[in-house]
Design an enzyme around this catalytic site. Structure first.
Site, PDB file in Angstrom:
ATOM      1  N   LYS A 176       0.865  -1.271   0.096  1.00  0.00           N
ATOM      2  CA  LYS A 176       0.204  -0.133  -0.091  1.00  0.00           C
ATOM      3  C   LYS A 176       0.944   1.214   0.100  1.00  0.00           C
ATOM      4  O   LYS A 176       1.610   1.626   0.890  1.00  0.00           O
ATOM      5  CB  LYS A 176      -0.989  -0.145   1.301  1.00  0.00           C
ATOM      6  CG  LYS A 176      -2.263   0.700   1.091  1.00  0.00           C
ATOM      7  CD  LYS A 176      -2.064   2.161   0.687  1.00  0.00           C
ATOM      8  CE  LYS A 176      -1.922   3.086   1.925  1.00  0.00           C
ATOM      9  NZ  LYS A 176      -1.953   4.571   1.529  1.00  0.00           N
ATOM     10  N   GLU A 250       9.080   0.990  11.137  1.00  0.00           N
ATOM     11  CA  GLU A 250      10.132   2.115  10.975  1.00  0.00           C
ATOM     12  C   GLU A 250       9.689   3.278  11.088  1.00  0.00           C
ATOM     13  O   GLU A 250       8.946   3.575  10.292  1.00  0.00           O
ATOM     14  CB  GLU A 250      10.722   1.901   9.882  1.00  0.00           C
ATOM     15  CG  GLU A 250      11.473   0.352   9.563  1.00  0.00           C
ATOM     16  CD  GLU A 250      12.599   0.154  10.377  1.00  0.00           C
ATOM     17  OE1 GLU A 250      13.232   1.195  10.869  1.00  0.00           O
ATOM     18  OE2 GLU A 250      12.993  -0.997  10.923  1.00  0.00           O
ATOM     19  N   CYS A 284      13.833   9.905   7.842  1.00  0.00           N
ATOM     20  CA  CYS A 284      13.766   9.824   9.287  1.00  0.00           C
ATOM     21  C   CYS A 284      15.261   9.908  10.030  1.00  0.00           C
ATOM     22  O   CYS A 284      15.264   9.948  11.221  1.00  0.00           O
ATOM     23  CB  CYS A 284      12.979   8.458   9.665  1.00  0.00           C
ATOM     24  SG  CYS A 284      13.534   7.102   8.462  1.00  0.00           S
ATOM     25  N   GLU A 382       9.698  15.764  15.043  1.00  0.00           N
ATOM     26  CA  GLU A 382      10.354  15.495  13.975  1.00  0.00           C
ATOM     27  C   GLU A 382       9.528  16.459  12.981  1.00  0.00           C
ATOM     28  O   GLU A 382       8.536  16.509  12.959  1.00  0.00           O
ATOM     29  CB  GLU A 382       9.855  13.743  13.358  1.00  0.00           C
ATOM     30  CG  GLU A 382      10.592  13.692  12.097  1.00  0.00           C
ATOM     31  CD  GLU A 382      10.291  12.112  11.819  1.00  0.00           C
ATOM     32  OE1 GLU A 382       9.253  11.584  11.823  1.00  0.00           O
ATOM     33  OE2 GLU A 382      11.200  11.510  11.436  1.00  0.00           O
TER      34      GLU A 382
HETATM   35  P1  NAI Z   1       1.937   8.436   7.725  1.00  0.00           P
HETATM   36  O1  NAI Z   1       2.435   7.679   8.748  1.00  0.00           O
HETATM   37  O2  NAI Z   1       0.443   9.034   7.967  1.00  0.00           O
HETATM   38  O3  NAI Z   1       1.883   7.984   6.190  1.00  0.00           O
HETATM   39  C1  NAI Z   1       2.603   6.779   5.819  1.00  0.00           C
HETATM   40  C2  NAI Z   1       2.003   5.708   5.334  1.00  0.00           C
HETATM   41  O4  NAI Z   1       0.969   5.010   6.235  1.00  0.00           O
HETATM   42  C3  NAI Z   1       1.033   5.955   4.123  1.00  0.00           C
HETATM   43  O5  NAI Z   1       0.908   5.196   3.179  1.00  0.00           O
HETATM   44  C4  NAI Z   1      -0.434   6.376   4.589  1.00  0.00           C
HETATM   45  O6  NAI Z   1      -1.542   6.227   3.638  1.00  0.00           O
HETATM   46  C5  NAI Z   1      -0.490   5.247   5.487  1.00  0.00           C
HETATM   47  N1  NAI Z   1      -1.135   5.275   6.622  1.00  0.00           N
HETATM   48  C6  NAI Z   1      -1.812   6.491   7.152  1.00  0.00           C
HETATM   49  N2  NAI Z   1      -2.697   6.193   8.195  1.00  0.00           N
HETATM   50  C7  NAI Z   1      -2.750   4.888   8.475  1.00  0.00           C
HETATM   51  C8  NAI Z   1      -3.565   4.060   9.049  1.00  0.00           C
HETATM   52  N3  NAI Z   1      -4.265   4.537  10.155  1.00  0.00           N
HETATM   53  N4  NAI Z   1      -3.394   2.565   8.883  1.00  0.00           N
HETATM   54  C9  NAI Z   1      -2.485   2.206   8.150  1.00  0.00           C
HETATM   55  N5  NAI Z   1      -2.044   3.020   7.071  1.00  0.00           N
HETATM   56  C10 NAI Z   1      -1.989   4.173   7.267  1.00  0.00           C
HETATM   57  O7  NAI Z   1       2.867   9.737   7.252  1.00  0.00           O
HETATM   58  P2  NAI Z   1       2.468  11.022   6.683  1.00  0.00           P
HETATM   59  O8  NAI Z   1       1.204  11.794   7.415  1.00  0.00           O
HETATM   60  O9  NAI Z   1       2.529  10.998   5.410  1.00  0.00           O
HETATM   61  O10 NAI Z   1       3.573  12.160   7.372  1.00  0.00           O
HETATM   62  C11 NAI Z   1       3.613  12.768   8.687  1.00  0.00           C
HETATM   63  C12 NAI Z   1       4.674  12.754   9.275  1.00  0.00           C
HETATM   64  O11 NAI Z   1       5.125  11.356   9.611  1.00  0.00           O
HETATM   65  C13 NAI Z   1       6.130  13.259   8.709  1.00  0.00           C
HETATM   66  O12 NAI Z   1       6.119  14.664   8.859  1.00  0.00           O
HETATM   67  C14 NAI Z   1       7.218  12.581   9.113  1.00  0.00           C
HETATM   68  O13 NAI Z   1       7.324  13.307  10.316  1.00  0.00           O
HETATM   69  C15 NAI Z   1       6.483  11.424   9.603  1.00  0.00           C
HETATM   70  N6  NAI Z   1       7.132  10.133   8.360  1.00  0.00           N
HETATM   71  C16 NAI Z   1       8.203   9.490   8.823  1.00  0.00           C
HETATM   72  C17 NAI Z   1       8.861   8.818   7.699  1.00  0.00           C
HETATM   73  C18 NAI Z   1       9.705   7.811   7.916  1.00  0.00           C
HETATM   74  O14 NAI Z   1      10.563   7.434   7.052  1.00  0.00           O
HETATM   75  N7  NAI Z   1      10.266   7.262   9.103  1.00  0.00           N
HETATM   76  C19 NAI Z   1       8.127   8.719   6.305  1.00  0.00           C
HETATM   77  C20 NAI Z   1       6.922   9.685   6.323  1.00  0.00           C
HETATM   78  C21 NAI Z   1       6.372  10.326   7.263  1.00  0.00           C
END
Ligand code: NAI
Ligand code: MG
Length: 487
Positions: A176, A250, A284, A382
């Site tokens: 996904k 992660e 990250c 972050e």
């Molecule tokens: P997010 O964690 O909401 O999204 C990541 C993935 O999870 C996307 O595919 C999204 O559609 C999915 N997702 C969202 N809610 C979900 C749920 N309830 N159940 C299952 N899947 C779900 O991250 P977002 O909103 O894009 O970014 C917000 C913050 O997250 C960023 O500012 C950053 O701080 C952090 N982030 C960290 C990352 C990393 O590499 N550790 C990567 C992306 C974001």
């Protein structure tokens, strides 16, 4: 309307049952670049059924490991052969400089896939010697159906980081991708079919967080593997608890990039420029806390700002660009909100060179805040942008305290020419990675495990790949003597 791309279930390219779509916005143009299906729980259920059937009845999990490996090698070669297209999709979807998509992301995805392909026929179980009365062997079996939830910062690399390990041990997977950057994952699924990996082994469902949530809630999924925010990671772990599924998470980070006064300053500055701005700080492991010894502070900051001022912020398709746009308007607002929070206490040092003639795009210049308190919000949360908090320190105990003074524990960088000091600090910081005299070094053989709020379990490395298996201990009784418990 920009051209749409359908998702992949089995060998079918399909829209969602509801015919709802997600618009993919190019962050450099702010225009709709493409659209992909917005899958609901019914669409997800269909994908899980197809995947489950491929796992239970299909040839994949019964194939010899070396035959599986050959198909995965083929997939790695196809990723390489399609580098131009994949790099372009990646840059259009999420804004990273095309030079990086092509020369870093795609080759890294290829390496990850080759690594996992090579592990297929290296899988071993074990035997437990217990004397002549028992023959005990331990099997390593695939977990079954894996859900891989992918973020937008390294869409292709992280998709492969879930896909490769899942495939190596005979699992099937439903990817996904993030709603912002779904197209390279769809292409990856199509390339898997082209490589000869049987239909249903690699499926891709697209949509927002709700689609991810439906996938994680589905009882037909055996393992949840997620990269993204710690906030959503917690929800995924809760979803996993429902049926006691395996999880790998992660999550976020707040890396301390520690510069001791005895460091090779030129090398440390170059690496600090890289870790502060690479992917526009949307990693990250971005070196978001620059923890610097007081003695070198002024000289280091002077050179650092002059180097940062040479970086072009602008069109990701322009070969001179080092920082492309932030992925979405939402993330752009979030990064700017943090800059505002920082400004309440500190004056920002804005660096970089904004390309002239830009009339759209979510650009943020590299921004430093100096003499930041270790517990300030900008030094704790972050930000996910090129926004760096500089924190001063004087002695080794203090710097270890500062490094560990966040809820995250993903990575630490240590710059020093004192070998004993480097190892002492490495032993005392609580993070999954410690980089000594380097930054952001990830390659397939190194396991990637966040401590504390940064994650659960490891990605990649043999340990990460093995987390896509479950153990089965077979105990064979060789002893014919009567059971003492029964008369
Ligand atoms: P997010 O964690 O909401 O999204 C990541 C993935 O999870 C996307 O595919 C999204 O559609 C999915 N997702 C969202 N809610 C979900 C749920 N309830 N159940 C299952 N899947 C779900 O991250 P977002 O909103 O894009 O970014 C917000 C913050 O997250 C960023 O500012 C950053 O701080 C952090 N982030 C960290 C990352 C990393 O590499 N550790 C990567 C992306 C974001
Ligand atoms: Mg979110």
């Amino acid at each position: 309307m920009a051209s749409a791309m359908e998702m992949l279930v089995g060998d079918q390219k399909i829209a969602s049952q509801s015919d709802r779509w997600v618009e993919v916005i190019n962050p450099a143009t702010e225009q709709v670049q493409s659209r992909v299906p917005d899958a609901d729980a019914g669409d997800v259920d269909r994908a899980v059924c197809v995947a489950r059937q491929a796992f239970e009845d299909g040839p994949w999990s019964r194939m010899t490991p070396s035959d599986r490996g050959k198909l995965m090698y083929k997939l790695a070669e196809l990723i390489e052969a399609n580098a131009d297209e994949l790099a372009l999709l990646e840059t259009q979807d999420m804004g990273k400089p095309h030079f990086h998509s092509l020369n870093h992301d795609v080759p890294m995805a290829v390496d990850f896939m080759f690594y996992c392909a090579g592990l297929c026929d290296k899988v071993r179980g074990s035997q437990v010697p217990l004397g002549p009365d028992k023959h005990v062997y331990v099997l390593r079996e695939p977990v079954g159906v894996v859900a891989g939830i992918i973020p937008w910062n390294f869409p292709l690399v992280i998709a492969v980081q879930k896909l490769g390990p899942a495939l190596a041990y005979g699992n099937v997977i439903i990817l996904k991708p993030a709603e912002q950057s779904p197209r390279t994952a769809i292409r990856l699924g199509e390339l898997a079919l082209e490589a000869g990996i049987p239909p249903g082994v690699v499926n891709v469902v697209t949509g927002y967080g709700e689609t991810g949530a439906a996938l994680c809630a589905h009882a037909g999924v055996d393992k949840l593997s997620f990269t993204g925010s710690s906030e959503v990671g917690k929800l995924i772990m809760e979803a996993a608890a429902e049926n006691f599924r395996k999880v790998t998470l992660e999550l976020g980070g707040k890396t301390a990039n520690i510069i001791f006064s005895d460091a090779d300053i030129d090398a440390a500055i170059a690496s600090t420029v890289f870790t502060s701005c690479y992917n526009s700080g949307q990693i990250c492991t971005t070196g978001s806390r620059l923890v610097m010894h007081k003695r070198i502070h002024d000289q280091f900051l002077d050179t650092l700002t002059s180097k940062l001022n040479q970086l072009q912020v602008g069109d990701p398709m322009d070969a001179g660009t080092k920082l492309g746009p932030i992925v979405t308007k939402e993330q752009y607002d979030r990064v700017n909100a943090y800059i505002k929070i920082g400004q309440e206490q500190y004056s920002p040092i804005e660096c970089g060179q904004r390309q002239s003639g830009l009339d759209a795009g979510y650009y943020v210049n590299p921004t430093l805040f100096d003499h930041v308190a270790p517990d300030a919000r900008i030094a704790q949360e972050e930000i996910f942008g090129p926004v760096i908090s500089i924190i001063d320190f004087e002695d080794d105990d203090e710097v270890i305290r500062i490094a560990n003074q966040t809820s995250y524990g993903l990575a630490t960088a240590v710059w020093t020419n004192d070998l004993a000091r480097a190892h002492r600090v490495a032993a005392k910081v609580d993070s999954g990675f410690v980089w000594v005299n380097c930054n952001n070094f990830w390659v397939a053989p190194i396991p990637y495990e966040g401590h504390r709020v940064s994650g659960v379990g490891a990605d990649m490395g043999i340990e990460g790949v093995e987390s896509y298996t479950k153990l089965k201990s077979v105990v064979v009784n060789l002893d014919n003597s009567p059971n003492p418990w029964v008369e």
